[in-house]
Design an enzyme around this catalytic site. Structure first.
Site, PDB file in Angstrom:
ATOM      1  N   ASP A  76     -10.036  -3.823  -4.974  1.00  0.00           N
ATOM      2  CA  ASP A  76      -9.217  -2.807  -4.312  1.00  0.00           C
ATOM      3  C   ASP A  76      -9.366  -1.487  -5.065  1.00  0.00           C
ATOM      4  O   ASP A  76      -9.207  -1.452  -6.290  1.00  0.00           O
ATOM      5  CB  ASP A  76      -7.749  -3.261  -4.330  1.00  0.00           C
ATOM      6  N   SER A 135       0.824  -1.204   0.000  1.00  0.00           N
ATOM      7  CA  SER A 135       0.000   0.000   0.000  1.00  0.00           C
ATOM      8  C   SER A 135       0.866   1.264   0.000  1.00  0.00           C
ATOM      9  O   SER A 135       1.651   1.469  -0.928  1.00  0.00           O
ATOM     10  CB  SER A 135      -0.960  -0.044   1.196  1.00  0.00           C
ATOM     11  N   HIS A 152      -7.989  -5.173  -0.874  1.00  0.00           N
ATOM     12  CA  HIS A 152      -6.798  -4.511  -0.354  1.00  0.00           C
ATOM     13  C   HIS A 152      -6.367  -5.140   0.980  1.00  0.00           C
ATOM     14  O   HIS A 152      -7.179  -5.336   1.881  1.00  0.00           O
ATOM     15  CB  HIS A 152      -7.068  -3.018  -0.139  1.00  0.00           C
TER      16      HIS A 152
END
Length: 304
Positions: free
Chosen positions: A244, A149, A274
């Site tokens: 995501d 991320s 995610h």
């Protein structure tokens, strides 16, 4: 309209229930971090490694994971996610332990300064300081950068900084659902805006806190999809997930790297969301994907 498998849906809902409503009811960073600190700890015992120690990398806190007897083991510099504002060495301790054990590399996890108290460029500068420290204290070894991320953003930026500042050399970059574009303009940001754990409100709140400096939104060291020169970067492995909001950030970056002549290995998991690589205990698909990701990294470092 596609929907997650019911088993995956249940895990998404459980993860979302343990996450604060960022950018809506809850916006104060102190309140958000207190919410996280109050969450119940995972019951799963920590994976035991040969050596785990905390250190200071020229002033930057790091945690070093070493589960090998090799004196020349490659190094993985890992940057944790959390929107540049949340998470720390402890939140990703389990993932880093698994990474070190599965790859046979020495993992150096970076506890970079977080926004909004420390906006861009504090995080990438801390990560770069730790990268140089790792290269100096563990000399003569292959080095990879990795992250999930927002941490994957920092990993990409490290490859740019290392290229532009004359080193250290990086063998490969492993990017797990990277957060790369503050404009949030690609279709996945609309398609997956709500209902899949990470939301559009979260991302807006993260980016606003991180890029408070004028002009930062167009800086390739903050937003690597902002017309960055990607030539001469090390080979990349990208993992993306279908549900995501950051899906298209990762796919676009893979395309941009390929266009710049950088070798790319990409794995897309259409039914995942995610953060799924950190939920290997809950989903067999996540466990298999994580094993694949670690195998790719191990091979890229010459350990496979």
């Amino acid at each position: 309209m596609r929907r997650p498998d019911p088993r995956v849906r249940a895990v998404i809902d459980q993860a979302a229930a343990q996450f604060p409503p960022l950018g809506t009811e809850m916006t104060d960073i102190t309140e958000v971090r207190a919410f996280f600190a109050a969450r119940p700890r995972p019951a799963t015992p920590r994976l035991a490694l040969a050596r785990v120690r905390d250190a200071r990398a020229d002033g930057v806190p790091v945690r070093v994971y070493d589960d090998t007897d090799r004196t020349d083991a490659p190094v993985v510099l890992f940057c944790h996610g959390g929107g540049f504002a949340l998470c720390d060495l402890d939140s990703h301790d389990g993932f880093c332990r698994s990474l070190a054990h599965a790859t046979g590399a020495v993992v150096v996890a970076v506890d970079y300064r977080r926004a909004p108290e420390h906006p861009f460029p504090a995080a990438p500068e801390d990560a770069y300081t730790a990268l140089r420290w790792a290269a100096r204290t563990l000399p003569g070894r292959r080095i990879a950068v990795a992250g999930d991320s927002a941490g994957a953003n920092l990993a990409t930026v490290l490859t740019l900084l290392a290229r532009d500042r004359g080193g250290p050399g990086i063998t490969c970059q492993a990017l797990y659902y990277p957060m790369l574009d503050p404009t949030r303009s690609r279709p996945s940001h609309r398609e997956n805006a709500r209902g899949y754990f990470l939301t559009a409100d979260h991302l807006r709140w993260y980016w606003d806190g991180y890029l408070s400096r004028p002009g930062a939104w167009a800086d390739p060291y903050a937003a690597p999809l902002a017309d960055a020169d990607l030539s001469g970067l090390p080979p990349a492995h990208l993992v993306t997930a279908g549900f995501d909001p950051l899906r298209d950030d990762g796919l676009a970056y893979a395309d941009a790297l390929t266009a710049a002549g950088v070798p790319v290995t990409a794995h897309h998991y259409a039914g995942m969301f995610h953060g799924f690589l950190s939920l290997a205990d809950a989903l067999p698909e996540a466990a298999a994907a994580r094993e694949t990701a670690f195998t790719v990294l191990r091979t890229a470092l010459g350990l496979g």
